[in-house]
Design a protein around this motif. Structure first.
Motif, PDB file in Angstrom:
ATOM      1  N   ALA A 262       0.816  -1.217   0.000  1.00  0.00           N
ATOM      2  CA  ALA A 262       0.000   0.000   0.000  1.00  0.00           C
ATOM      3  C   ALA A 262       0.846   1.262   0.000  1.00  0.00           C
ATOM      4  O   ALA A 262       2.039   1.244   0.322  1.00  0.00           O
ATOM      5  CB  ALA A 262      -0.928  -0.004   1.217  1.00  0.00           C
ATOM      6  N   ASP A 263       0.208   2.365  -0.360  1.00  0.00           N
ATOM      7  CA  ASP A 263       0.807   3.693  -0.241  1.00  0.00           C
ATOM      8  C   ASP A 263       0.533   4.292   1.130  1.00  0.00           C
ATOM      9  O   ASP A 263       1.298   5.114   1.625  1.00  0.00           O
ATOM     10  CB  ASP A 263       0.222   4.638  -1.299  1.00  0.00           C
ATOM     11  CG  ASP A 263       0.372   4.116  -2.713  1.00  0.00           C
ATOM     12  OD1 ASP A 263       1.518   3.885  -3.122  1.00  0.00           O
ATOM     13  OD2 ASP A 263      -0.650   3.934  -3.393  1.00  0.00           O
ATOM     14  N   LEU A 264      -0.581   3.883   1.724  1.00  0.00           N
ATOM     15  CA  LEU A 264      -1.027   4.450   2.993  1.00  0.00           C
ATOM     16  C   LEU A 264      -1.653   3.338   3.827  1.00  0.00           C
ATOM     17  O   LEU A 264      -2.436   2.524   3.311  1.00  0.00           O
ATOM     18  CB  LEU A 264      -2.057   5.560   2.738  1.00  0.00           C
ATOM     19  CG  LEU A 264      -2.808   6.122   3.946  1.00  0.00           C
ATOM     20  CD1 LEU A 264      -1.868   6.853   4.884  1.00  0.00           C
ATOM     21  CD2 LEU A 264      -3.926   7.063   3.484  1.00  0.00           C
ATOM     22  N   ILE A 265      -1.319   3.299   5.114  1.00  0.00           N
ATOM     23  CA  ILE A 265      -1.919   2.360   6.051  1.00  0.00           C
ATOM     24  C   ILE A 265      -2.751   3.164   7.047  1.00  0.00           C
ATOM     25  O   ILE A 265      -2.273   4.124   7.646  1.00  0.00           O
ATOM     26  CB  ILE A 265      -0.848   1.565   6.822  1.00  0.00           C
ATOM     27  CG1 ILE A 265       0.046   0.780   5.861  1.00  0.00           C
ATOM     28  CG2 ILE A 265      -1.504   0.618   7.826  1.00  0.00           C
ATOM     29  CD1 ILE A 265       1.264   0.165   6.544  1.00  0.00           C
ATOM     30  N   LEU A 266      -4.007   2.751   7.208  1.00  0.00           N
ATOM     31  CA  LEU A 266      -4.888   3.362   8.196  1.00  0.00           C
ATOM     32  C   LEU A 266      -5.302   2.299   9.199  1.00  0.00           C
ATOM     33  O   LEU A 266      -5.796   1.234   8.815  1.00  0.00           O
ATOM     34  CB  LEU A 266      -6.150   3.933   7.531  1.00  0.00           C
ATOM     35  CG  LEU A 266      -5.991   5.119   6.595  1.00  0.00           C
ATOM     36  CD1 LEU A 266      -7.346   5.511   6.018  1.00  0.00           C
ATOM     37  CD2 LEU A 266      -5.369   6.306   7.311  1.00  0.00           C
ATOM     38  N   THR A 267      -5.103   2.562  10.461  1.00  0.00           N
ATOM     39  CA  THR A 267      -5.563   1.652  11.501  1.00  0.00           C
ATOM     40  C   THR A 267      -6.446   2.417  12.470  1.00  0.00           C
ATOM     41  O   THR A 267      -6.397   3.654  12.546  1.00  0.00           O
ATOM     42  CB  THR A 267      -4.393   1.028  12.274  1.00  0.00           C
ATOM     43  OG1 THR A 267      -3.741   2.047  13.055  1.00  0.00           O
ATOM     44  CG2 THR A 267      -3.383   0.402  11.323  1.00  0.00           C
ATOM     45  N   THR A 268      -7.270   1.681  13.202  1.00  0.00           N
ATOM     46  CA  THR A 268      -8.059   2.284  14.269  1.00  0.00           C
ATOM     47  C   THR A 268      -7.817   1.495  15.545  1.00  0.00           C
ATOM     48  O   THR A 268      -7.722   0.273  15.532  1.00  0.00           O
ATOM     49  CB  THR A 268      -9.565   2.271  13.951  1.00  0.00           C
ATOM     50  OG1 THR A 268     -10.003   0.924  13.797  1.00  0.00           O
ATOM     51  CG2 THR A 268      -9.871   3.048  12.694  1.00  0.00           C
ATOM     52  N   GLY A 269      -7.687   2.194  16.633  1.00  0.00           N
ATOM     53  CA  GLY A 269      -7.401   1.551  17.902  1.00  0.00           C
ATOM     54  C   GLY A 269      -5.914   1.296  18.069  1.00  0.00           C
ATOM     55  O   GLY A 269      -5.141   1.290  17.112  1.00  0.00           O
TER      56      GLY A 269
END
Length: 428
Positions: A262-269
């Motif tokens: 990926a170009d961008l990783i988004l996580t929550t928590g």
């Protein structure tokens, strides 16, 4: 067909958040994001029909006037205004017919009119058109009432776009009207930026996938579906890695896998420093963590960094905080990574229909409900009564966000406040 690719560089400039570890103000964080992120999405060429929602990577100029000729704006009759008698109605001989794609051959003489349909080329000698419902016809003639204005119902050559005019430039996200404009200039293919590849996952032993049985002490994973819904209109290439348990090895392996794809990783928590919050520690172990605390509410535990050349953003676990941080920080970041010209969201100043006190030093985003007159006129904004960052109802019932500056300590009824409507361009 793919055009020549750009040479990708680091997603973030080195040490973009270097400096003392302190709570970053909202504008400091945004400035750092926009100043450090670079375009990573290469150029490619696509059919114009597939360009909607894509970021343009070239300049589009008009090779000719649009429209290319004078044409009729209505169905009616075209004639020379000089043919009209004054002040009464005028009887004109019908010399023929013009339709779109089938122009009248010859010139319209004084005392004549040509039946014309919408979009048809205005014949030589004619300069005015009356609507067909405003006239009477009989015996091969048309009766034009008095009062027709010169040039009425005539679309002029080049009145939309003049030849040589630049109508769109690199960095513009293509809207339906922009696609139509490109087609009107004869474009069949456009150079755009490839879709940004975005990987997402949620973390937490307490999280259960949507639709599953819910054991005691567990909660449904709302954040990942929320992220998917936020990303959907942005036209990204989505990599959904699901829900990860609170195990350091699994979290680190998932981050490494995502960084490779990926170009961008988004996580929550897992964006804070708790004992079971492994995300930040994993990023520090395999990459760099540039910042992780912002002076905002909701959304203080927001992490930013990179793993190799892949940008990482760790959003808060509370859903309201995750949405607010996505809107205010992730969207501008994504725009910059994809080569889009980012414009701040619309902010309007409206009277407060509430009172509140606030601690100085942090920016707050309250959930606002527009106060409207019967005709829809916005006359103020009320505050949703509950501010908890886990209360999704506050966003469901809100019309936008009320942005309260760091220095503000009190809002009185009637004070002007800054309102960011959800429906406005640049926010949601």
């Amino acid at each position: 067909m793919t055009g020549k690719a750009d040479t990708p560089g680091p997603r973030l400039a080195d040490d973009c958040f270097a400096g003392p570890q302190k709570l970053l103000r909202a504008e400091e964080a945004l400035a750092a994001i926009l100043g450090a992120a670079v375009t990573v999405a290469e150029r490619e060429e696509v059919p114009v029909e597939e360009a909607g929602g894509r970021v343009l990577a070239e300049e589009i100029a008009a090779p000719q006037d649009v429209p290319a000729f004078d044409n009729a704006a209505v169905d009616g009759y075209a004639f020379a205004h000089a043919s009209l008698a004054h002040p009464g109605p005028t009887r004109l001989a019908i010399a023929g017919r013009a339709a779109a794609g089938h122009p009248f051959e010859g010139a319209v003489r004084l005392g004549e009119a040509v039946q014309i349909l919408t979009g048809a080329m205005v014949p030589e000698g004619a300069d005015t058109i009356v609507m067909q419902e405003d006239v009477e016809t009989a015996d091969g003639h048309v009766i034009v009432p008095a009062g027709a204005k010169p040039g009425a119902n005539r679309r002029r050559k080049g009145e939309d776009v003049k030849a040589g005019s630049v109508i769109l430039g690199p960095g513009h996200r293509m809207r339906p009207q922009d696609v139509g404009a490109a087609v009107s200039l004869g474009r069949g293919r456009l150079k755009v930026r490839r879709r940004l590849r975005v990987a997402i996952f949620s973390t937490g032993d307490e999280i259960v996938p949507p639709g599953a049985d819910l054991p005691p002490g567990q909660v449904y994973d709302a954040n990942r579906p929320i992220l998917r819904a936020l990303l959907a209109p942005l036209g990204v290439g989505l990599i959904d890695l699901g829900v990860l348990r609170d195990e350091r090895g699994r979290v680190q392996a998932a981050l490494e896998d995502a960084a490779a794809r990926a170009d961008l990783i988004l996580t929550t928590g897992g964006a804070s420093k708790g004992a079971e919050d492994h995300v930040m520690a994993s990023v520090e172990a395999i990459g760099r963590l540039h910042a992780w605390q912002l002076a905002i509410k909701p959304g203080r535990p927001l992490g930013m960094g990179q793993i190799g050349d892949t940008v990482f953003v760790g959003l808060p676990g509370n859903p309201v905080a995750a949405i607010v941080c996505f809107l205010m920080f992730v969207q501008p970041l994504m725009a910059r990574l994809q080569g889009e010209t980012w414009r701040p969201p619309l902010r309007v100043r409206v009277p407060a229909r509430f009172e509140m006190k606030k601690k100085p030093g942090r920016r707050e985003y309250l959930r606002g409900i527009g106060v409207r007159e019967a005709d829809g006129t916005l006359t103020g904004v009320a505050k949703f009564p509950r501010d908890g960052s886990g209360i999704l109802t506050s966003l469901r019932e809100a019309d936008g966000l009320i942005e309260v500056a760091e220095e503000t300590t009190r809002i009185a009824e009637g004070d002007l406040v800054t309102f960011l409507p959800f429906h406005a361009p640049g926010l949601m």
